[in-house]
Design a protein around this motif. Structure first.
Motif, short mmCIF file in Angstrom:
data_model
loop_
_atom_site.label_atom_id
_atom_site.label_comp_id
_atom_site.label_asym_id
_atom_site.label_seq_id
_atom_site.Cartn_x
_atom_site.Cartn_y
_atom_site.Cartn_z
N MET A 1 0.84 -1.19 0.00
CA MET A 1 0.00 0.00 0.00
C MET A 1 0.87 1.24 0.00
O MET A 1 1.86 1.33 0.74
CB MET A 1 -0.90 0.01 1.24
N LYS A 2 0.53 2.22 -0.84
CA LYS A 2 1.26 3.47 -0.89
C LYS A 2 0.78 4.37 0.24
O LYS A 2 -0.38 4.75 0.31
CB LYS A 2 1.04 4.16 -2.24
N ASP A 191 -2.72 3.28 7.36
CA ASP A 191 -2.44 2.02 6.69
C ASP A 191 -3.56 1.03 6.95
O ASP A 191 -3.75 0.56 8.06
CB ASP A 191 -1.12 1.45 7.19
N ARG A 192 -4.32 0.70 5.90
CA ARG A 192 -5.43 -0.23 6.05
C ARG A 192 -5.14 -1.52 5.31
O ARG A 192 -6.04 -2.22 4.89
CB ARG A 192 -6.73 0.40 5.54
#
Length: 240
Positions: A1-2, A191-192
């Motif tokens: 994830m970005k 952050d997910r």
């Protein structure tokens, strides 16, 4: 994830204030929707629906336990559901884990119950294994089809006036998870990663292929947490 960029304190504060404006707009819209929801007309329940409880047959009005309001959650635990007869629907199970002590609802003149197609002995066995202590009844007629929860889980709300029950709002399947709060804190994070769907999350834990299905079996989910018999992982004294 970005991940989002790292910025200065001034830039961060400016972004926070911009977001707060939008958050307040959403809050006001949510409040207005909640008010409209409370004004939604009711529908009288005309059929005499019957359920099987641990002590025998009961009618819908008896699920109120003498209270004014009733919340009924359709839990998929029955032949044909993945994991039967050892496990229930993964999403339904995640929802069940999030139900707080019913004293809080009961104090507000509201009863809560689950309904499934599973026979009572199977329901009682699953309740004992998972540490769930809530009223749970077996469907015996077309209640699920009549109230839109035959093919997918869902929640219906009822109001009692004497021996007459009326139906209020019925949340959609997307609305039902709002009754649970497991994912709420994560909506406040950056952050997910690590899974977002309740079925995907649960499938990596005790309800998925990694678990053997026997009481006391242990598996680890994607975050490395131990999963298995809920009694082994629950905090002492926690009630559902």
């Amino acid at each position: 994830m970005k991940l989002p960029p790292i910025v200065s304190a001034q830039e961060w504060e400016a972004a926070r204030q911009e977001l707060r404006v939008k958050e307040k707009e959403v809050t006001r819209a949510h409040d207005a929707l909640a008010a409209q929801r409370r004004r939604m007309p009711r529908m009288e329940v005309e059929k005499a629906y019957s359920f099987e409880g641990p002590d025998g047959p009961v009618k819908l009005v008896e699920l109120f336990e003498g209270r004014r309001q009733l919340i009924v959650y359709r839990f998929f635990f029955e032949p044909g559901v993945t994991g039967w007869p050892e496990r229930g629907c993964p999403g339904c199970s995640l929802m069940a884990d999030q139900v707080a002590h019913l004293a809080h609802l009961n104090a507000r003149d509201t009863a809560y119950a689950r309904v499934s197609r599973a026979p009572q002995p199977d329901i009682e066995r699953l309740k004992a294994r998972m540490g769930w202590d809530v009223p749970w009844y077996t469907l015996t007629d077309g209640f699920d089809a009549d109230f839109g929860v035959e093919q997918w889980h869902g929640t219906n709300a009822f109001l009692r006036e004497g021996k007459r029950a009326t139906r209020g709002r019925a949340p959609s399947t997307r609305g039902s998870p709002r009754f649970g709060r497991t994912r709420a804190p994560r909506r406040r994070t950056c952050d997910r990663s690590g899974g977002s769907g309740h079925r995907g999350h649960s499938s990596r834990g005790r309800f998925g292929p990694a678990a053997s299905g026997a009481a006391g079996s242990v598996a680890r989910d994607g975050g490395g947490r131990v999963a298995g018999d809920r009694r082994a992982a629950s905090a002492p004294g926690r009630l559902e």
